[in-house]
Scaffold this active site. Structure first.
Site, PDB file in Angstrom:
ATOM      1  CB  CYS A 106      -1.042  -0.032   1.276  1.00 18.61           C
ATOM      2  SG  CYS A 106      -0.044  -0.372   2.792  1.00 18.61           S
ATOM      3  CG  HIS A 148      -0.166   3.438   6.015  1.00 13.72           C
ATOM      4  ND1 HIS A 148       0.180   2.860   7.327  1.00 13.72           N
ATOM      5  CD2 HIS A 148      -0.580   2.600   5.085  1.00 13.72           C
ATOM      6  CE1 HIS A 148       0.394   1.482   6.900  1.00 13.72           C
ATOM      7  NE2 HIS A 148      -0.159   1.343   5.564  1.00 13.72           N
TER       8      HIS A 148
END
Length: 342
Positions: free
Chosen positions: A144, A224
């Site tokens: 990711c 994140h």
């Protein structure tokens, strides 16, 4: 089954796997022929409720699944026998062991970013290197964080703006559904090595990138966050930089002054948009926070660790099977099916 559609097997029906399964089911040129796992709890039972054919990954799994009444279509070998390609979304290191089976059966396969680049010899990011994935036997969709890095830096590179990039990553501690099992609390844990692994991972897709990353694990689970400092090839205006980012259909420009001030508010936006699980397939990059000073660029964005690789995986299926040779066409098809638009 439609003989014209490529038949895709899914191994591992977890956080990524269940999303990949639903995404495959939305495509017109591929067909999900079954999902395979070792679990027998609520997760795989959801697959049954969705009408997916379920296969047992082992003899032990077969016994436990049958004990709770899960209807089985067969074992993993039987699923692979009827498939053109397998997407492996099993936990880290499990997939590497499964590779031996895939190679022995001469079936194309896609791994996720938890595995090493060397396992496939090719790492994939649709907007960067779709063409090099065409008709390969295998690839690895990068993680990711690495996917987000490649999307933003590739956009700058294509606009001939990128000299080098230095990024700091604030990484979620664990996946939301596992928050009760572990993670960190009241502390932050820096990765020991600089660069952190994401920079070299991005270079496995594009060796020309001059990128260094640092990372710290923080006590939250939603996503994140990245902060980037980029040395531009030349002095540029903010408008030129934004024009470059807008060439990527998978970067969504958001505005801090519209209340999108945190990862939880961004998550709420995508839930309000009706995305399944509130998934954000795009990089959510703050337009009004972005700043250019001379030949230096500063920006920040949020990454949905559970969703960003889903469209990449669909594009990787098309590349490896050769059902679409034009990367831009595949990206457009995937975007349309998943509701991705700028």
């Amino acid at each position: 089954m439609d003989k014209m559609k490529k038949k895709i097997a899914l191994i591992g029906y977890g956080v990524i796997g269940k999303r990949v399964a639903d995404a495959i089911a939305l495509q017109n040129d591929m067909e999900l022929v079954g999902v395979c796992d070792v679990i027998s709890d609520w997760r795989i039972q959801t697959a049954v409720k969705k009408g997916y054919l379920v296969y047992a990954a082992s003899d032990e799994a077969k016994v436990s699944m049958e004990q709770v009444g899960i209807p089985l279509a067969g074992g993993m070998g039987e699923l692979l026998d009827i498939s053109d390609l397998v997407v492996d979304c099993t936990p880290k290191k499990v997939a590497a062991k499964n590779v031996e089976t895939y190679k022995a059966r001469k079936i194309k396969f896609i791994l996720q970013g938890g595995e090493k680049h060397e396992t496939t010899g090719h790492s994939f990011s649709a907007e960067n290197n779709y063409a090099s994935g065409l008709n390969r036997e295998s690839t690895r969709v990068v993680s990711c964080n690495t996917t987000s890095i490649l999307r933003s830096l590739t956009a700058l590179k294509k606009a001939d703006l990128l000299e080098n990039a230095r990024g700091t990553l604030l990484r979620r501690a664990t996946d939301p559904w596992e928050s009760h099992l572990g993670g960190i609390m009241n502390t932050m844990v820096p990765e020991k090595d600089i660069p952190s692994h994401q920079g070299p991972d991005a270079q496995s897709v594009d060796p020309e990138l001059d990128v260094i990353t640092m990372a710290v694990k923080v006590p939250e689970t939603l996503s994140h966050m990245h902060y980037w400092t980029v040395k531009l090839k030349k002095k540029a205006s903010k408008e030129e930089v934004l024009k470059a980012f807008k060439t990527s259909s998978r970067i969504k420009l958001i505005h801090y002054d519209q209340g999108l001030v945190s990862n939880n508010t961004i998550k709420e936006l995508f839930m309000d948009m009706g995305r399944p699980w509130g998934d954000m397939y795009e990089v959510a990059l703050w337009e009004d926070m972005l700043k250019v000073v001379g030949d230096e660029l500063f920006y920040a964005y949020v990454v949905d660790n559970q969703a960003i690789v889903i469209p990449e995986t669909i594009d990787a299926i098309r590349a490896l099977t050769g059902i679409e040779t034009d990367g831009n066409k595949s990206i457009s098809m995937t975007n349309k099916s998943l509701g991705i638009n700028q």
